[in-house]
Design a protein around this motif. Structure first.
Motif, PDB file in Angstrom:
ATOM      1  N   GLY A  48      59.210  17.760  14.505  1.00 11.87           N
ATOM      2  CA  GLY A  48      58.300  17.539  15.621  1.00 11.87           C
ATOM      3  C   GLY A  48      56.965  16.982  15.169  1.00 11.87           C
ATOM      4  N   TYR A  49      56.467  17.507  14.050  1.00 13.14           N
ATOM      5  CA  TYR A  49      55.206  17.012  13.498  1.00 13.14           C
ATOM      6  C   TYR A  49      55.294  15.512  13.220  1.00 13.14           C
ATOM      7  CZ  TYR A  49      51.238  16.418  10.383  1.00 13.14           C
ATOM      8  OH  TYR A  49      50.069  15.976   9.806  1.00 13.14           O
ATOM      9  N   GLY A  50      56.383  15.088  12.590  1.00 13.47           N
ATOM     10  CA  GLY A  50      56.577  13.664  12.303  1.00 13.47           C
ATOM     11  C   GLY A  50      56.642  12.829  13.579  1.00 13.47           C
ATOM     12  N   ILE A  51      57.259  13.362  14.602  1.00 11.21           N
ATOM     13  CA  ILE A  51      57.328  12.663  15.889  1.00 11.21           C
ATOM     14  C   ILE A  51      55.936  12.573  16.503  1.00 11.21           C
ATOM     15  CG2 ILE A  51      58.193  12.825  18.261  1.00 11.21           C
ATOM     16  CD1 ILE A  51      60.758  14.138  17.020  1.00 11.21           C
ATOM     17  N   GLY A  52      55.191  13.676  16.488  1.00 10.80           N
ATOM     18  CA  GLY A  52      53.851  13.696  17.064  1.00 10.80           C
ATOM     19  C   GLY A  52      52.905  12.722  16.390  1.00 10.80           C
ATOM     20  N   VAL A  53      53.004  12.621  15.067  1.00  9.70           N
ATOM     21  CA  VAL A  53      52.160  11.700  14.302  1.00  9.70           C
ATOM     22  C   VAL A  53      52.392  10.255  14.771  1.00  9.70           C
ATOM     23  CG1 VAL A  53      51.923  10.679  11.984  1.00  9.70           C
ATOM     24  CG2 VAL A  53      51.883  13.162  12.282  1.00  9.70           C
ATOM     25  N   ARG A  54      53.632   9.933  15.115  1.00  9.17           N
ATOM     26  CA  ARG A  54      53.948   8.576  15.558  1.00  9.17           C
ATOM     27  C   ARG A  54      53.768   8.395  17.064  1.00  9.17           C
ATOM     28  NH1 ARG A  54      56.542  10.172  11.404  1.00  9.17           N
ATOM     29  NH2 ARG A  54      57.049   8.870   9.645  1.00  9.17           N
ATOM     30  N   ILE A  56      51.584   9.679  19.113  1.00 10.96           N
ATOM     31  CA  ILE A  56      50.214   9.617  19.609  1.00 10.96           C
ATOM     32  C   ILE A  56      49.763   8.174  19.816  1.00 10.96           C
ATOM     33  CG2 ILE A  56      49.126   9.745  17.328  1.00 10.96           C
ATOM     34  CD1 ILE A  56      47.826  11.402  20.559  1.00 10.96           C
ATOM     35  N   ASP A  57      50.202   7.261  18.969  1.00 16.14           N
ATOM     36  CA  ASP A  57      49.837   5.853  19.154  1.00 16.14           C
ATOM     37  C   ASP A  57      50.375   5.314  20.477  1.00 16.14           C
ATOM     38  OD1 ASP A  57      48.403   5.586  16.779  1.00 16.14           O
ATOM     39  OD2 ASP A  57      50.187   5.039  15.628  1.00 16.14           O
ATOM     40  N   ASP A  58      51.632   5.619  20.774  1.00 16.96           N
ATOM     41  CA  ASP A  58      52.231   5.196  22.041  1.00 16.96           C
ATOM     42  C   ASP A  58      51.491   5.840  23.213  1.00 16.96           C
ATOM     43  OD1 ASP A  58      54.590   3.981  23.609  1.00 16.96           O
ATOM     44  OD2 ASP A  58      54.666   6.103  24.193  1.00 16.96           O
ATOM     45  N   PHE A  59      51.194   7.112  23.088  1.00 14.16           N
ATOM     46  CA  PHE A  59      50.501   7.836  24.149  1.00 14.16           C
ATOM     47  C   PHE A  59      49.135   7.214  24.435  1.00 14.16           C
ATOM     48  CE2 PHE A  59      47.500  11.171  25.423  1.00 14.16           C
ATOM     49  CZ  PHE A  59      48.072  11.542  26.632  1.00 14.16           C
ATOM     50  N   LEU A  60      48.347   6.983  23.412  1.00  8.43           N
ATOM     51  CA  LEU A  60      47.007   6.425  23.599  1.00  8.43           C
ATOM     52  C   LEU A  60      47.059   4.991  24.132  1.00  8.43           C
ATOM     53  CD1 LEU A  60      45.232   7.845  20.424  1.00  8.43           C
ATOM     54  CD2 LEU A  60      44.988   8.626  22.788  1.00  8.43           C
ATOM     55  N   ALA A  61      48.059   4.235  23.709  1.00 10.26           N
ATOM     56  CA  ALA A  61      48.180   2.855  24.163  1.00 10.26           C
ATOM     57  C   ALA A  61      48.589   2.747  25.627  1.00 10.26           C
ATOM     58  CB  ALA A  61      49.196   2.111  23.294  1.00 10.26           C
ATOM     59  N   HIS A  62      49.401   3.671  26.100  1.00 12.29           N
ATOM     60  CA  HIS A  62      49.946   3.548  27.448  1.00 12.29           C
ATOM     61  C   HIS A  62      49.326   4.480  28.486  1.00 12.29           C
ATOM     62  CE1 HIS A  62      53.166   1.717  24.997  1.00 12.29           C
ATOM     63  NE2 HIS A  62      53.140   0.854  25.997  1.00 12.29           N
ATOM     64  N   SER A  63      48.558   5.459  28.076  1.00 12.73           N
ATOM     65  CA  SER A  63      48.063   6.445  29.045  1.00 12.73           C
ATOM     66  C   SER A  63      46.682   6.130  29.603  1.00 12.73           C
ATOM     67  CB  SER A  63      48.042   7.841  28.416  1.00 12.73           C
ATOM     68  OG  SER A  63      47.062   7.888  27.399  1.00 12.73           O
ATOM     69  N   ALA A  64      45.926   5.294  28.949  1.00 12.71           N
ATOM     70  CA  ALA A  64      44.558   4.959  29.377  1.00 12.71           C
ATOM     71  C   ALA A  64      43.677   6.208  29.483  1.00 12.71           C
ATOM     72  CB  ALA A  64      44.577   4.191  30.695  1.00 12.71           C
ATOM     73  N   GLY A 138      51.181  17.619  15.398  1.00 11.31           N
ATOM     74  CA  GLY A 138      51.091  16.317  14.736  1.00 11.31           C
ATOM     75  C   GLY A 138      50.222  15.336  15.501  1.00 11.31           C
ATOM     76  N   ALA A 139      50.388  15.288  16.818  1.00 13.59           N
ATOM     77  CA  ALA A 139      49.588  14.377  17.635  1.00 13.59           C
ATOM     78  C   ALA A 139      48.111  14.755  17.595  1.00 13.59           C
ATOM     79  CB  ALA A 139      50.106  14.380  19.076  1.00 13.59           C
ATOM     80  N   LEU A 140      47.819  16.050  17.696  1.00 15.16           N
ATOM     81  CA  LEU A 140      46.424  16.493  17.655  1.00 15.16           C
ATOM     82  C   LEU A 140      45.783  16.188  16.308  1.00 15.16           C
ATOM     83  CD1 LEU A 140      46.621  19.911  19.541  1.00 15.16           C
ATOM     84  CD2 LEU A 140      45.454  17.825  20.310  1.00 15.16           C
ATOM     85  N   GLU A 141      46.549  16.383  15.252  1.00 14.98           N
ATOM     86  CA  GLU A 141      46.014  16.113  13.920  1.00 14.98           C
ATOM     87  C   GLU A 141      45.629  14.638  13.753  1.00 14.98           C
ATOM     88  OE1 GLU A 141      47.833  16.915   9.721  1.00 14.98           O
ATOM     89  OE2 GLU A 141      47.729  18.794  10.844  1.00 14.98           O
ATOM     90  N   MET A 142      46.388  13.764  14.380  1.00 13.44           N
ATOM     91  CA  MET A 142      46.109  12.325  14.265  1.00 13.44           C
ATOM     92  C   MET A 142      44.833  11.922  15.001  1.00 13.44           C
ATOM     93  SD  MET A 142      48.202  11.351  12.114  1.00 13.44           S
ATOM     94  CE  MET A 142      47.796   9.626  12.112  1.00 13.44           C
ATOM     95  N   VAL A 143      44.363  12.749  15.910  1.00 11.14           N
ATOM     96  CA  VAL A 143      43.076  12.487  16.563  1.00 11.14           C
ATOM     97  C   VAL A 143      42.024  13.476  16.050  1.00 11.14           C
ATOM     98  CG1 VAL A 143      43.982  11.316  18.595  1.00 11.14           C
ATOM     99  CG2 VAL A 143      43.750  13.807  18.631  1.00 11.14           C
ATOM    100  N   HIS A 144      42.252  13.962  14.844  1.00 10.22           N
ATOM    101  CA  HIS A 144      41.312  14.797  14.096  1.00 10.22           C
ATOM    102  C   HIS A 144      41.021  16.136  14.763  1.00 10.22           C
ATOM    103  CE1 HIS A 144      40.789  11.339  11.544  1.00 10.22           C
ATOM    104  NE2 HIS A 144      40.554  10.608  12.618  1.00 10.22           N
ATOM    105  N   LEU A 145      42.051  16.725  15.361  1.00 11.88           N
ATOM    106  CA  LEU A 145      41.927  18.061  15.937  1.00 11.88           C
ATOM    107  C   LEU A 145      42.965  18.970  15.291  1.00 11.88           C
ATOM    108  CD1 LEU A 145      41.522  17.183  19.718  1.00 11.88           C
ATOM    109  CD2 LEU A 145      39.765  18.072  18.192  1.00 11.88           C
ATOM    110  N   ALA A 146      42.522  19.753  14.335  1.00 14.92           N
ATOM    111  CA  ALA A 146      43.431  20.690  13.676  1.00 14.92           C
ATOM    112  C   ALA A 146      43.739  21.827  14.644  1.00 14.92           C
ATOM    113  CB  ALA A 146      42.797  21.233  12.407  1.00 14.92           C
TER     114      ALA A 146
END
Length: 179
Positions: A48-54, A56-64, A138-146
């Motif tokens: 799941g962590y590996g999925i979240g890391v990847r 988040i880019d899709d989420f930020l690009a498509h969610s506005a 994983g997604a939170l970590e990629m936006v610097h939120l541990a």
């Protein structure tokens, strides 16, 4: 890849049922591969962590989604936008700490368990949907939120709801929040 003119772009979304069945097969295979539930839980979290890391880019690009200014706003975005987008459900959010850094996502319906009636008695400590915890972390970590993300309640274990706990590990003034 180039696309020939006049040809419609294919939609690569899979059906919800296929996804849920495939996930069930994955968990079943992990249960065969690992004797201990803790090992299966760890593996699901890591996947799941590996999925979240990847993802988040899709989420930020498509969610506005705009930059979140608080942990509360971040938890609301996870529930109202991310869960709705990727799983088709909207959990309710509750804050469970005076410090404002602990939240619960409460799912009345968990789509990942649509075809699961109950866990086998010998798998009582299995966190069947632990993949979700890893995705969020994983997604939170990629936006610097541990954050620490864990299952607090699970319908598969007889609880009334499925509850995922999110504890943000830094104070809000420790760093700036991104998106």
């Amino acid at each position: 890849m180039s696309q020939s003119p006049g040809r419609k772009q294919e939609n690569h979304k899979i059906s919800r049922e296929l996804f849920v069945l495939t996930y069930g097969a994955l968990v079943a295979q992990l249960c065969k591969d690992y004797e201990k539930d803790e090992d299966v839980n760890t593996c699901l979290d890591r996947m799941g962590y590996g999925i979240g890391v990847r993802l988040i880019d899709d989420f930020l690009a498509h969610s506005a989604v705009k930059k979140c200014r608080s942990y509360s706003e971040t938890a609301d975005i996870i529930a109202q936008v991310a869960f709705k987008t990727y799983l088709g459900v909207t959990p309710s959010v509750s804050c469970s700490s005076a410090a404002g850094n602990e939240f619960s996502l409460i799912l009345d319906k968990n789509p990942l368990v649509d075809f699961v009636e109950e866990l086998p008695a010998e798998r009582a400590s299995l966190c069947y949907c632990n993949l979700l915890c890893g995705v969020i972390r994983g997604a939170l970590e990629m936006v610097h939120l541990a954050a620490e993300v864990t299952f607090l309640q699970d319908r598969l274990k007889g609880d009334a709801v499925t509850e995922i706990g999110i504890t943000f590990l830094r104070k809000p003034e420790d760093g700036k929040h991104k998106r």
